[in-house]
Design a protein around this motif. Sequence first.
Motif, PDB file in Angstrom:
ATOM      1  N   MET A   1      45.402  73.539 -20.943  1.00 14.26           N
ATOM      2  CA  MET A   1      44.611  72.314 -21.012  1.00 14.26           C
ATOM      3  C   MET A   1      43.128  72.613 -20.788  1.00 14.26           C
ATOM      4  SD  MET A   1      46.890  70.022 -21.749  1.00 14.26           S
ATOM      5  CE  MET A   1      46.219  68.422 -21.350  1.00 14.26           C
ATOM      6  N   GLU A   2      42.856  73.463 -19.813  1.00 11.13           N
ATOM      7  CA  GLU A   2      41.454  73.810 -19.528  1.00 11.13           C
ATOM      8  C   GLU A   2      40.813  74.542 -20.698  1.00 11.13           C
ATOM      9  OE1 GLU A   2      41.523  76.083 -15.940  1.00 11.13           O
ATOM     10  OE2 GLU A   2      42.300  74.409 -14.727  1.00 11.13           O
TER      11      GLU A   2
ATOM     12  N   GLN B   1      53.709  75.491 -14.645  1.00 13.46           N
ATOM     13  CA  GLN B   1      52.609  74.640 -14.165  1.00 13.46           C
ATOM     14  C   GLN B   1      51.249  75.299 -14.383  1.00 13.46           C
ATOM     15  OE1 GLN B   1      51.730  74.183  -9.853  1.00 13.46           O
ATOM     16  NE2 GLN B   1      52.281  72.027 -10.162  1.00 13.46           N
ATOM     17  N   ILE B   2      51.138  76.550 -13.985  1.00 15.40           N
ATOM     18  CA  ILE B   2      49.853  77.243 -14.092  1.00 15.40           C
ATOM     19  C   ILE B   2      49.513  77.528 -15.556  1.00 15.40           C
ATOM     20  CG2 ILE B   2      48.695  79.425 -13.538  1.00 15.40           C
ATOM     21  CD1 ILE B   2      50.281  79.209 -10.791  1.00 15.40           C
TER      22      ILE B   2
ATOM     23  N   ASN C   1      46.196  73.827 -25.961  1.00 18.35           N
ATOM     24  CA  ASN C   1      47.535  73.273 -25.769  1.00 18.35           C
ATOM     25  C   ASN C   1      48.266  72.955 -27.075  1.00 18.35           C
ATOM     26  OD1 ASN C   1      45.191  71.410 -25.081  1.00 18.35           O
ATOM     27  ND2 ASN C   1      46.675  69.927 -25.862  1.00 18.35           N
TER      28      ASN C   1
ATOM     29  N   VAL D   1      50.332  75.664 -18.138  1.00 17.45           N
ATOM     30  CA  VAL D   1      49.912  74.398 -18.740  1.00 17.45           C
ATOM     31  C   VAL D   1      48.486  74.051 -18.324  1.00 17.45           C
ATOM     32  CG1 VAL D   1      50.320  71.907 -18.725  1.00 17.45           C
ATOM     33  CG2 VAL D   1      52.232  73.478 -19.053  1.00 17.45           C
ATOM     34  N   ASN D   2      48.170  74.246 -17.046  1.00 18.72           N
ATOM     35  CA  ASN D   2      46.805  73.964 -16.601  1.00 18.72           C
ATOM     36  C   ASN D   2      45.792  74.840 -17.333  1.00 18.72           C
ATOM     37  OD1 ASN D   2      47.364  71.898 -14.774  1.00 18.72           O
ATOM     38  ND2 ASN D   2      47.824  73.320 -13.115  1.00 18.72           N
TER      39      ASN D   2
ATOM     40  N   LYS E   1      48.645  82.830 -10.560  1.00 16.65           N
ATOM     41  CA  LYS E   1      47.280  82.454 -10.934  1.00 16.65           C
ATOM     42  C   LYS E   1      46.455  83.678 -11.317  1.00 16.65           C
ATOM     43  CE  LYS E   1      46.369  78.124  -8.469  1.00 16.65           C
ATOM     44  NZ  LYS E   1      45.545  77.505  -7.387  1.00 16.65           N
TER      45      LYS E   1
END
Length: 249
Positions: free
Chosen positions: A130-131, A123-124, A135, A126-127, A70
């Motif tokens: 998206m934020e 996972q991180i 994407n 992709v988040n 992160k």
Amino acid sequence: MSILRAGKLALVTGAGSGIGREVCRVLAREGANVVAADQNITTAQETVAFLEGTEHIALHINVEDRNSVKTAFKDVVKQYLKPPTIIVNSAGIVRKMFLMKPDDSNFDDVINVNLKGTFLVTQIAVNMLMEGNANTNSSIINISSIAANGRYVGYSTYNASKAGVIAMTKSASLELGQFGIRVNAVLPGFIDTPMISHISEEAREMHINNIPLQRFGKPEEVAEVIVFLASDRSSYINGASIEVTGGLI
């Protein structure tokens, strides 16, 4: 002519050596800005030092640790004001251990780096994508291995970790395709990198005899496939597992 769109930002884990370093070189050659991420910041800095262009950075990352991943992505966004739209999960380790010998520590190390690390980074990433509404036309490339077919004795944990990467890649491609994020895997065979430097001359000769092209692969031969998968030239390839093995099965 570059195969990447101008201004593409790429993050490569395991960038300090081997395939990861070569991926960074080819990405930079094609005009991408590269984040060379590695647990060893010194080797990541060495990678950045020989890349074409100037908009590259070295970054510390421990792919086993969610907070480290992160923090790395937050640092990238702070530096470039956008998340990377090319993610290459190249961090990996190999340990030889026979199934009958209890070795929980090595088991955990291999699974945590090769499988959990790929999961956490994906996972991180992709988040963040998206934020940041970034994407569309994003590409994630995971490094598995021909060892995922399980035919190498003494590497059951490594084989299993790389088979898991293939399964996760396929599932992720189904989940993320609707958002414009492609996820693919590359399966290298025997590639001349530090990861196989421990192999004896006798073993090298035996393996080469089993490869139809009669030689080990070069890191750049894998990197070229990875960068192709990162580009718009592979825009309809999603969920694939591409072997780069010289014909080894």
